[in-house]
Design a protein around this motif. Structure first.
Motif, PDB file in Angstrom:
ATOM      1  N   LEU A   1       1.029  -1.112   0.000  1.00  0.00           N
ATOM      2  CA  LEU A   1      -0.134  -0.111   0.093  1.00  0.00           C
ATOM      3  C   LEU A   1       0.760   1.343   0.023  1.00  0.00           C
ATOM      4  N   GLN A   2       1.883   1.299   0.934  1.00  0.00           N
ATOM      5  CA  GLN A   2       2.625   2.533   1.288  1.00  0.00           C
ATOM      6  C   GLN A   2       3.530   2.626  -0.079  1.00  0.00           C
ATOM      7  N   GLY A   3       4.047   1.951  -0.723  1.00  0.00           N
ATOM      8  CA  GLY A   3       4.720   1.927  -1.728  1.00  0.00           C
ATOM      9  C   GLY A   3       4.049   2.370  -3.004  1.00  0.00           C
ATOM     10  N   SER A   4       3.007   2.092  -3.102  1.00  0.00           N
ATOM     11  CA  SER A   4       1.958   2.439  -4.321  1.00  0.00           C
ATOM     12  C   SER A   4       1.699   3.914  -3.994  1.00  0.00           C
ATOM     13  N   VAL A   5       1.299   4.349  -2.796  1.00  0.00           N
ATOM     14  CA  VAL A   5       0.934   5.803  -2.510  1.00  0.00           C
ATOM     15  C   VAL A   5       2.194   6.477  -2.640  1.00  0.00           C
ATOM     16  N   CYS A   6       3.427   6.001  -2.175  1.00  0.00           N
ATOM     17  CA  CYS A   6       4.786   7.066  -2.444  1.00  0.00           C
ATOM     18  C   CYS A   6       4.941   7.320  -3.999  1.00  0.00           C
ATOM     19  N   CYS A   7       4.696   6.119  -4.940  1.00  0.00           N
ATOM     20  CA  CYS A   7       4.888   6.214  -6.063  1.00  0.00           C
ATOM     21  C   CYS A   7       3.869   7.189  -6.769  1.00  0.00           C
ATOM     22  N   ALA A   8       2.631   7.211  -6.330  1.00  0.00           N
ATOM     23  CA  ALA A   8       1.497   7.942  -7.202  1.00  0.00           C
ATOM     24  C   ALA A   8       1.727   9.447  -6.564  1.00  0.00           C
ATOM     25  N   SER A   9       1.981   9.505  -5.393  1.00  0.00           N
ATOM     26  CA  SER A   9       2.206  11.001  -4.881  1.00  0.00           C
ATOM     27  C   SER A   9       3.556  11.687  -5.539  1.00  0.00           C
ATOM     28  N   SER A  10       4.652  10.813  -5.659  1.00  0.00           N
ATOM     29  CA  SER A  10       5.738  11.429  -6.300  1.00  0.00           C
ATOM     30  C   SER A  10       5.730  11.674  -7.727  1.00  0.00           C
ATOM     31  N   LEU A  11       4.890  11.041  -8.440  1.00  0.00           N
ATOM     32  CA  LEU A  11       4.597  11.159  -9.923  1.00  0.00           C
ATOM     33  C   LEU A  11       4.096  12.210 -10.123  1.00  0.00           C
ATOM     34  N   VAL A  12       2.803  12.706  -9.027  1.00  0.00           N
ATOM     35  CA  VAL A  12       1.973  13.794  -9.624  1.00  0.00           C
ATOM     36  C   VAL A  12       2.513  15.088  -8.985  1.00  0.00           C
ATOM     37  N   LEU A  13       3.327  14.933  -7.838  1.00  0.00           N
ATOM     38  CA  LEU A  13       3.982  16.253  -7.362  1.00  0.00           C
ATOM     39  C   LEU A  13       5.188  16.468  -8.522  1.00  0.00           C
ATOM     40  N   GLY A  14       5.881  15.678  -8.983  1.00  0.00           N
ATOM     41  CA  GLY A  14       6.805  16.026  -9.821  1.00  0.00           C
ATOM     42  C   GLY A  14       6.357  16.558 -11.410  1.00  0.00           C
ATOM     43  N   ALA A  15       5.064  15.888 -11.643  1.00  0.00           N
ATOM     44  CA  ALA A  15       4.591  16.372 -13.021  1.00  0.00           C
ATOM     45  C   ALA A  15       4.037  18.000 -12.545  1.00  0.00           C
ATOM     46  N   GLY A  16       3.431  17.997 -11.637  1.00  0.00           N
ATOM     47  CA  GLY A  16       3.035  19.496 -11.168  1.00  0.00           C
ATOM     48  C   GLY A  16       4.196  20.401 -11.081  1.00  0.00           C
ATOM     49  N   TRP A  17       5.093  20.239 -10.578  1.00  0.00           N
ATOM     50  CA  TRP A  17       6.436  21.130 -10.433  1.00  0.00           C
ATOM     51  C   TRP A  17       6.950  21.298 -12.026  1.00  0.00           C
ATOM     52  N   LEU A  18       6.941  20.401 -12.791  1.00  0.00           N
ATOM     53  CA  LEU A  18       7.360  20.578 -14.063  1.00  0.00           C
ATOM     54  C   LEU A  18       6.546  21.521 -15.019  1.00  0.00           C
ATOM     55  N   LEU A  19       5.092  21.330 -14.773  1.00  0.00           N
ATOM     56  CA  LEU A  19       4.329  21.963 -15.509  1.00  0.00           C
ATOM     57  C   LEU A  19       3.869  23.716 -15.215  1.00  0.00           C
TER      58      LEU A  19
END
Length: 293
Positions: free
Chosen positions: A201-219
């Motif tokens: 569970l926590q690995g999936s949550v970390c991945c989703a959170s990091s991907l969305v945050l990183g994409a938001g920072w790039l945009l």
């Protein structure tokens, strides 16, 4: 009777958890802030980074934990540990930012978590208490911790800066909650490194959170709450992906089905033992029935 009681408790816990998902993801604007990233322009683009952190915290991390309880009500421990980690991050953020806003969120989250846990009057089976360190996850925790602590520290600094641009939802400032998010991300992989049951569970949550945050920072690199660095944005996404691929380490996934621990429960009545029959391309358990005559 035990099965019926467990079923009733599971249904009650699922209902409470489902209501919590709706509260945090919809009522607390978790999904709304995530969707704002897709169409953020003008004034909203100026605070896109803050909206991303709010959306990630309350959609993926908090609502994701309650969704896990709703799906697996008789095994809520991984989600509960995740929610306890969120509560700890909120309390620490409240102390560091001298803001009551994270404390308000914690005062809503903790009773809601307890109500879900005790729903139906039953208690789930105790968790697997065995702690087992994993070197790869521990290394990932050590690698990510400085960056996430820096992310949290920047949010603390902006929260304490008079006149800093901020965003508000339900009257709560986003900067102190972004600090809590950074603290959670630094802590949760450390939890994963030592407690195998929570890793999927926590690995999936970390991945989703990091991907969305990183994409938001790039945009929106220049928006409030964003990390204005292409390299750090990409590294955050790669780090989250690495955590995702390590989420089953030490959990026993893929072990032979004939082992009771891997099968997930005791041997059913009428079966005394199981032996493995192996042949070319075959590996299956064969049970011996314990009957009379």
């Amino acid at each position: 009777m035990g099965v019926q009681a467990g079923g009733g408790t599971g249904r009650s816990r699922s209902l409470w958890a489902g209501a919590a998902v709706l509260f945090w993801a919809v009522g607390f604007y978790g999904i709304a802030d995530l969707l704002a990233l897709a169409g953020g322009r003008g004034q909203m683009a100026a605070v896109a980074g803050l909206q991303a952190s709010w959306g990630v915290l309350f959609t993926f991390i908090v609502s994701g934990a309650f969704l896990s309880i709703a799906a697996r009500p008789l095994n809520p421990w991984p989600a509960l540990v995740q929610l306890w980690t969120v509560a700890a991050a909120l309390l620490l953020a409240a102390a560091l930012t001298a803001s009551a806003d994270p404390l308000v969120v914690a005062l809503i989250l903790v009773p809601m978590t307890a109500a879900t846990f005790f729903a139906g009057g039953g208690r789930p089976a105790p968790p697997r208490r065995k702690l087992e360190a994993d070197g790869v996850l521990f290394l990932l925790a050590l690698t990510g911790a400085p960056a996430w602590w820096g992310y949290a520290a920047a949010a603390v600094d902006r929260s304490l800066t008079a006149g800093a641009e901020d965003d508000y939802s339900w009257g709560l400032a986003h900067w102190p909650l972004q600090a809590a998010l950074g603290l959670f991300m630094a802590l949760i992989v450390l939890v994963m490194a030592f407690w195998p049951p929570g890793r999927p569970l926590q690995g999936s949550v970390c991945c989703a959170s990091s991907l969305v945050l990183g994409a938001g920072w790039l945009l929106y690199p220049g928006s409030a709450g964003s990390v204005d660095s292409t390299a750090m944005s990409v590294l955050a996404m790669l780090w989250g992906t690495a955590v995702f691929f390590c989420r089953f380490r030490g959990t026993g996934r893929g072990e032979p089905a004939g082992r009771p621990a891997a099968a997930g429960g005791p041997v059913p009545p009428g079966l005394r033992a199981a032996r493995s029959v192996r042949g070319p391309g075959i590996s299956r358990p064969v049970a011996r029935a314990s009957g009379r005559g």
